[in-house]
Design a protein around this motif. Sequence first.
Motif, PDB file in Angstrom:
ATOM      1  N   ALA A 141     -62.279 -30.475 -12.059  1.00 51.29           N
ATOM      2  CA  ALA A 141     -63.205 -32.084 -11.514  1.00 51.29           C
ATOM      3  C   ALA A 141     -62.336 -31.694 -10.111  1.00 51.29           C
ATOM      4  O   ALA A 141     -63.171 -32.206  -9.158  1.00 51.29           O
ATOM      5  CB  ALA A 141     -62.572 -33.206 -11.955  1.00 51.29           C
ATOM      6  N   LYS A 142     -61.329 -31.494  -9.724  1.00 49.48           N
ATOM      7  CA  LYS A 142     -60.806 -30.941  -8.056  1.00 49.48           C
ATOM      8  C   LYS A 142     -60.487 -29.975  -8.165  1.00 49.48           C
ATOM      9  O   LYS A 142     -58.739 -29.373  -7.975  1.00 49.48           O
ATOM     10  CB  LYS A 142     -59.553 -32.200  -8.320  1.00 49.48           C
ATOM     11  N   PRO A 143     -60.679 -28.743  -7.589  1.00 47.77           N
ATOM     12  CA  PRO A 143     -60.383 -27.462  -7.569  1.00 47.77           C
ATOM     13  C   PRO A 143     -59.973 -27.223  -6.884  1.00 47.77           C
ATOM     14  O   PRO A 143     -59.846 -27.772  -5.931  1.00 47.77           O
ATOM     15  CB  PRO A 143     -61.554 -26.501  -7.864  1.00 47.77           C
ATOM     16  N   THR A 144     -59.076 -26.036  -6.587  1.00 48.14           N
ATOM     17  CA  THR A 144     -58.194 -25.661  -5.420  1.00 48.14           C
ATOM     18  C   THR A 144     -59.240 -24.187  -5.074  1.00 48.14           C
ATOM     19  O   THR A 144     -59.516 -23.700  -5.921  1.00 48.14           O
ATOM     20  CB  THR A 144     -56.916 -25.429  -5.115  1.00 48.14           C
ATOM     21  N   TYR A 145     -59.035 -24.234  -3.925  1.00 50.49           N
ATOM     22  CA  TYR A 145     -59.933 -23.146  -3.346  1.00 50.49           C
ATOM     23  C   TYR A 145     -59.409 -21.476  -2.850  1.00 50.49           C
ATOM     24  O   TYR A 145     -58.199 -21.765  -2.001  1.00 50.49           O
ATOM     25  CB  TYR A 145     -61.689 -23.092  -2.565  1.00 50.49           C
ATOM     26  N   THR A 146     -59.136 -20.075  -3.237  1.00 44.92           N
ATOM     27  CA  THR A 146     -58.791 -19.195  -2.535  1.00 44.92           C
ATOM     28  C   THR A 146     -59.926 -18.625  -1.575  1.00 44.92           C
ATOM     29  O   THR A 146     -61.173 -19.051  -2.769  1.00 44.92           O
ATOM     30  CB  THR A 146     -57.351 -18.157  -3.488  1.00 44.92           C
ATOM     31  N   TYR A 147     -59.395 -17.549  -0.726  1.00 44.00           N
ATOM     32  CA  TYR A 147     -60.877 -16.913  -0.407  1.00 44.00           C
ATOM     33  C   TYR A 147     -60.365 -15.709  -0.122  1.00 44.00           C
ATOM     34  O   TYR A 147     -59.409 -15.235   0.353  1.00 44.00           O
ATOM     35  CB  TYR A 147     -61.115 -17.061   1.162  1.00 44.00           C
ATOM     36  N   VAL A 148     -61.064 -14.963  -0.232  1.00 40.96           N
ATOM     37  CA  VAL A 148     -61.818 -12.504  -0.336  1.00 40.96           C
ATOM     38  C   VAL A 148     -62.486 -12.270   0.701  1.00 40.96           C
ATOM     39  O   VAL A 148     -63.899 -13.352   0.431  1.00 40.96           O
ATOM     40  CB  VAL A 148     -61.619 -12.220  -1.096  1.00 40.96           C
ATOM     41  N   SER A 149     -62.236 -11.595   1.738  1.00 39.99           N
ATOM     42  CA  SER A 149     -63.281 -11.923   2.292  1.00 39.99           C
ATOM     43  C   SER A 149     -63.816 -10.268   1.953  1.00 39.99           C
ATOM     44  O   SER A 149     -62.550  -8.857   1.933  1.00 39.99           O
ATOM     45  CB  SER A 149     -62.815 -10.929   4.083  1.00 39.99           C
ATOM     46  N   VAL A 150     -64.954  -9.657   2.130  1.00 39.45           N
ATOM     47  CA  VAL A 150     -65.114  -8.273   1.102  1.00 39.45           C
ATOM     48  C   VAL A 150     -66.084  -7.041   1.579  1.00 39.45           C
ATOM     49  O   VAL A 150     -67.130  -8.129   2.683  1.00 39.45           O
ATOM     50  CB  VAL A 150     -65.988  -8.264  -0.659  1.00 39.45           C
ATOM     51  N   GLN A 151     -65.327  -6.298   2.062  1.00 36.17           N
ATOM     52  CA  GLN A 151     -66.142  -5.163   2.847  1.00 36.17           C
ATOM     53  C   GLN A 151     -66.642  -3.959   2.354  1.00 36.17           C
ATOM     54  O   GLN A 151     -66.446  -3.811   0.827  1.00 36.17           O
ATOM     55  CB  GLN A 151     -65.133  -4.848   3.934  1.00 36.17           C
ATOM     56  N   SER A 152     -68.149  -4.630   1.975  1.00 37.14           N
ATOM     57  CA  SER A 152     -69.606  -3.319   1.464  1.00 37.14           C
ATOM     58  C   SER A 152     -69.614  -1.989   2.357  1.00 37.14           C
ATOM     59  O   SER A 152     -70.011  -2.729   3.804  1.00 37.14           O
ATOM     60  CB  SER A 152     -70.365  -4.239   0.988  1.00 37.14           C
ATOM     61  N   ASP A 153     -69.958  -0.584   2.033  1.00 37.99           N
ATOM     62  CA  ASP A 153     -70.558  -0.023   2.663  1.00 37.99           C
ATOM     63  C   ASP A 153     -73.030   0.004   2.566  1.00 37.99           C
ATOM     64  O   ASP A 153     -72.732  -0.475   2.049  1.00 37.99           O
ATOM     65  CB  ASP A 153     -70.446   1.251   2.543  1.00 37.99           C
ATOM     66  N   LEU A 154     -72.614  -0.533   4.308  1.00 35.36           N
ATOM     67  CA  LEU A 154     -74.613  -0.300   4.338  1.00 35.36           C
ATOM     68  C   LEU A 154     -75.198   0.967   3.463  1.00 35.36           C
ATOM     69  O   LEU A 154     -76.131   0.441   3.106  1.00 35.36           O
ATOM     70  CB  LEU A 154     -74.661  -0.539   5.474  1.00 35.36           C
ATOM     71  N   ASN A 155     -74.497   1.860   3.330  1.00 41.05           N
ATOM     72  CA  ASN A 155     -75.024   2.916   2.652  1.00 41.05           C
ATOM     73  C   ASN A 155     -75.474   3.161   1.768  1.00 41.05           C
ATOM     74  O   ASN A 155     -76.321   3.492   0.899  1.00 41.05           O
ATOM     75  CB  ASN A 155     -74.506   3.965   3.598  1.00 41.05           C
ATOM     76  N   THR A 156     -74.737   3.032   0.558  1.00 39.97           N
ATOM     77  CA  THR A 156     -74.684   3.088  -0.827  1.00 39.97           C
ATOM     78  C   THR A 156     -73.723   1.869  -1.161  1.00 39.97           C
ATOM     79  O   THR A 156     -74.144   1.633  -2.815  1.00 39.97           O
ATOM     80  CB  THR A 156     -72.608   3.570  -1.107  1.00 39.97           C
ATOM     81  N   LYS A 157     -73.624   0.474  -1.061  1.00 38.00           N
ATOM     82  CA  LYS A 157     -73.940  -0.569  -1.379  1.00 38.00           C
ATOM     83  C   LYS A 157     -72.268  -1.359  -2.079  1.00 38.00           C
ATOM     84  O   LYS A 157     -72.597  -2.614  -2.901  1.00 38.00           O
ATOM     85  CB  LYS A 157     -75.055  -1.093  -2.091  1.00 38.00           C
ATOM     86  N   LEU A 158     -71.862   0.081  -1.870  1.00 41.42           N
ATOM     87  CA  LEU A 158     -70.462  -0.442  -2.331  1.00 41.42           C
ATOM     88  C   LEU A 158     -69.287  -0.927  -2.151  1.00 41.42           C
ATOM     89  O   LEU A 158     -69.029  -0.514  -0.538  1.00 41.42           O
ATOM     90  CB  LEU A 158     -69.777   1.668  -3.034  1.00 41.42           C
ATOM     91  N   ILE A 159     -68.721  -1.874  -2.614  1.00 45.86           N
ATOM     92  CA  ILE A 159     -67.151  -2.810  -2.160  1.00 45.86           C
ATOM     93  C   ILE A 159     -66.109  -1.693  -1.540  1.00 45.86           C
ATOM     94  O   ILE A 159     -65.586  -0.281  -2.121  1.00 45.86           O
ATOM     95  CB  ILE A 159     -66.482  -2.552  -2.658  1.00 45.86           C
ATOM     96  N   SER A 160     -65.459  -1.141  -0.215  1.00 50.11           N
ATOM     97  CA  SER A 160     -65.150  -0.518  -0.118  1.00 50.11           C
ATOM     98  C   SER A 160     -63.274  -1.274   0.426  1.00 50.11           C
ATOM     99  O   SER A 160     -62.719  -0.361   1.241  1.00 50.11           O
ATOM    100  CB  SER A 160     -65.681   0.136   1.339  1.00 50.11           C
ATOM    101  N   ASP A 161     -63.414  -2.315   0.081  1.00 50.99           N
ATOM    102  CA  ASP A 161     -62.175  -3.245   0.779  1.00 50.99           C
ATOM    103  C   ASP A 161     -62.234  -4.704   0.292  1.00 50.99           C
ATOM    104  O   ASP A 161     -63.645  -5.273   0.165  1.00 50.99           O
ATOM    105  CB  ASP A 161     -62.125  -2.700   2.824  1.00 50.99           C
ATOM    106  N   ILE A 162     -61.434  -5.263  -0.391  1.00 50.66           N
ATOM    107  CA  ILE A 162     -60.785  -6.893  -0.755  1.00 50.66           C
ATOM    108  C   ILE A 162     -59.898  -7.042   0.479  1.00 50.66           C
ATOM    109  O   ILE A 162     -58.353  -6.143   0.235  1.00 50.66           O
ATOM    110  CB  ILE A 162     -61.039  -6.969  -1.355  1.00 50.66           C
ATOM    111  N   LYS A 163     -59.752  -7.946   1.370  1.00 51.31           N
ATOM    112  CA  LYS A 163     -58.576  -8.928   1.467  1.00 51.31           C
ATOM    113  C   LYS A 163     -58.110 -10.802   1.666  1.00 51.31           C
ATOM    114  O   LYS A 163     -59.942 -10.804   1.669  1.00 51.31           O
ATOM    115  CB  LYS A 163     -58.828  -8.489   3.289  1.00 51.31           C
TER     116      LYS A 163
END
Length: 171
Positions: A141-163
């Motif tokens: 009802a009243k959540p707290t949020y955290t955020y991550v930035s996810v980097q993906s390679d455009l050629n493979t569409k695979l995730i290559s970093d999370i910060k």
Amino acid sequence: MSISRTTWRTTWRTGAALAVLAALTTSAGAFAAPAGAPAGATQPAPDHEGSPSSAVDRVAAFYGAYVDARTGTPDGALSDALRAHFLTREFRGRLAAWEREHGADGVLRAQNTPHAWRVSYDNSGAGHTWTRVRLAWGDEAKPTYTYVSVQSDLNTKLISDIKEADGTTGE
């Protein structure tokens, strides 16, 4: 016209299997009442679309499946399989090192599992795209949020970093 016992049984089993599949794939949101709605009211679930050619959609698919795999009794084999499918091999090595150092899940940047997530496009350049993932914690009802930035390679569409990303409290 008479239906044979075998035909009836096959038809019944097919119908039952389809009903079970439909129930399992129906979003919980399909049964949730909108805010301020009277008790017992329902609202249709929003449509969800995706494409394997979209890096942002792949990040959303990964986080949806990963959070499901970690919710309740965590399924470590499924979590590992999802990582193998969606993350680059090089990043999986760096992620394991981060997890050993911090004693937390590197995908979620936490020791527990959020109750919801949201993925948004953030930026693109130099062969990569970045998505912003909002993770919802605590009281629904009243959540707290955290955020991550996810980097993906455009050629493979695979995730290559999370910060970790800015904007880690309230919203």
